[in-house]
Design an enzyme around this catalytic site. Structure first.
Site, PDB file in Angstrom:
ATOM      1  N   LYS A 126      37.974  59.355  31.471  1.00 25.53           N
ATOM      2  CA  LYS A 126      37.129  60.156  30.652  1.00 25.53           C
ATOM      3  C   LYS A 126      36.673  59.605  29.450  1.00 25.53           C
ATOM      4  O   LYS A 126      35.544  59.597  29.197  1.00 25.53           O
ATOM      5  CB  LYS A 126      37.916  61.600  30.463  1.00 25.53           C
TER       6      LYS A 126
ATOM      7  N   GLN B 105      44.857  67.963  29.323  1.00 30.08           N
ATOM      8  CA  GLN B 105      44.859  67.504  30.782  1.00 30.08           C
ATOM      9  C   GLN B 105      45.997  68.281  31.302  1.00 30.08           C
ATOM     10  O   GLN B 105      47.032  68.567  30.820  1.00 30.08           O
ATOM     11  CB  GLN B 105      45.236  66.144  30.627  1.00 30.08           C
TER      12      GLN B 105
ATOM     13  N   ASP C  28      36.387  72.385  29.563  1.00 31.42           N
ATOM     14  CA  ASP C  28      36.872  72.391  30.928  1.00 31.42           C
ATOM     15  C   ASP C  28      36.043  73.841  31.583  1.00 31.42           C
ATOM     16  O   ASP C  28      36.186  73.975  32.654  1.00 31.42           O
ATOM     17  CB  ASP C  28      38.311  72.541  31.075  1.00 31.42           C
TER      18      ASP C  28
HETATM   19  N1  GUN Z   1      43.756  68.089  36.027  1.00 36.14           N
HETATM   20  C1  GUN Z   1      43.003  67.977  37.437  1.00 36.14           C
HETATM   21  N2  GUN Z   1      41.717  68.198  37.199  1.00 36.14           N
HETATM   22  C2  GUN Z   1      41.426  68.712  35.920  1.00 36.14           C
HETATM   23  C3  GUN Z   1      40.391  69.008  35.213  1.00 36.14           C
HETATM   24  O1  GUN Z   1      39.428  69.202  35.632  1.00 36.14           O
HETATM   25  N3  GUN Z   1      40.615  69.368  33.802  1.00 36.14           N
HETATM   26  C4  GUN Z   1      41.899  69.051  33.083  1.00 36.14           C
HETATM   27  N4  GUN Z   1      41.930  69.441  31.979  1.00 36.14           N
HETATM   28  N5  GUN Z   1      42.813  68.796  33.801  1.00 36.14           N
HETATM   29  C5  GUN Z   1      42.796  68.566  35.202  1.00 36.14           C
END
Ligand code: GUN
Length: 283
Positions: free
Chosen positions: A51, A95, A118
């Site tokens: 990211k 996350q 998200d």
């Molecule tokens: N863990 C797995 N996929 C995601 C996601 O799309 N966002 C977040 N914050 N954590 C994740």
């Protein structure tokens, strides 16, 4: 046709880099994404690193805040309060998964709804299901992008989504419904899953079980979107679809890796730009 999310994401990132420069000229700073990671799970570290790398590729500022897995819920909530108030932070991402001593729902609800890149905050989830304005989860948004890119007609088609998580299954089902597909939601407990998946013109699979979908479970000519990413015994990435045997039968399929994954990050960057615009473009 093998649908490369990697290529589409690369093209979108070039466009976003231009947009970010324009935003900086217009508003004096670039969008800023804050990413919080508790602990050092290898998969989560790799997501978070990706990211940050992609953000920097398009000129979006990102700050990764890493804390030990023993961090208390209270400390995490206070960190979110600080980021919520920080006028130089546009997007906030925590996350997942979080350590078991932390109440994930409580944490997600604490993120300011306008900064929830998200799209997991209950008000953004409500906005999606009530057809009002809000932030849409990244993977579902990326899947629709991929389908549009491939020229797949969604309206009038029968879509089957395998998986019902709040991250992928449920929101992608709603987005397909909004595009006038007729949607069936199946899951890991569905009896005779093949009977359901064989009906699909568009099959989206998000379970996380390697090769769950075998060639006999797919309608010839279907469009297959594989969201599953798991590592096999040799640490090799594997999707939920038996790619080798399914690919010759279908019209469109996404590979793993290089399919949906890069589009998720691409849409995260788009959502970050959207959060920036919420605060700056209320012109
Ligand atoms: N863990 C797995 N996929 C995601 C996601 O799309 N966002 C977040 N914050 N954590 C994740």
């Amino acid at each position: 046709m093998i649908l490369s999310g990697k290529e589409l994401a690369a093209r979108r990132k070039v466009e976003m880099a231009v947009q970010v420069q324009e935003l900086e000229r217009a508003y004096g700073r670039v969008p800023h994404l804050a990413v919080i990671l508790l602990g050092d799970d290898a998969g989560s570290v790799s997501y978070v690193t990706g990211k940050a790398r992609n953000a920097s590729e398009v000129g979006i500022r990102s700050t990764t805040i890493r804390k030990p897995s023993t961090t208390s819920e209270q400390e995490l909530l206070e960190l979110l309060d600080t980021l919520n108030e920080d006028t130089e932070v546009d997007g906030i991402l925590v996350q997942l998964p979080l350590p078991p001593h932390i109440d994930t729902d409580k944490v997600i609800s604490r993120i300011r709804v306008e900064k929830d890149v998200d799209g997991f905050h209950p008000l953004n989830v409500a906005a999606l299901w009530q057809n009002t304005k809000g932030l849409t989860p990244c993977t579902p948004r990326g899947i629709i992008r991929l389908l549009d890119e491939a020229g797949v007609e969604i309206a009038g088609k029968r879509a089957v989504v395998v998986g019902r998580s709040m991250i992928v299954g449920l929101p992608v089902s709603k987005l397909l419904l909004d595009r006038n597909a007729t949607v069936t939601i199946a899951h890991s407990k569905t009896v005779d899953l093949g009977a359901v998946t064989r009906e699909a013109d568009i099959l989206v699979v998000a379970i996380g079980r390697p090769k769950l979908i075998t060639a006999d479970m797919v309608k010839p000519g279907a469009v297959v979107i594989d969201v599953g990413v798991t590592r096999d015994a040799n640490n090799k990435l594997s999707g939920d679809v038996d790619f080798t045997n399914v690919e010759p039968l279908v019209s469109v399929i996404t590979p793993v890796p290089g399919g949906v994954g890069p589009m998720t990050i691409c849409c995260l960057l788009e959502n970050t730009i959207d959060t920036f615009l919420f605060t700056h473009a209320s012109l």
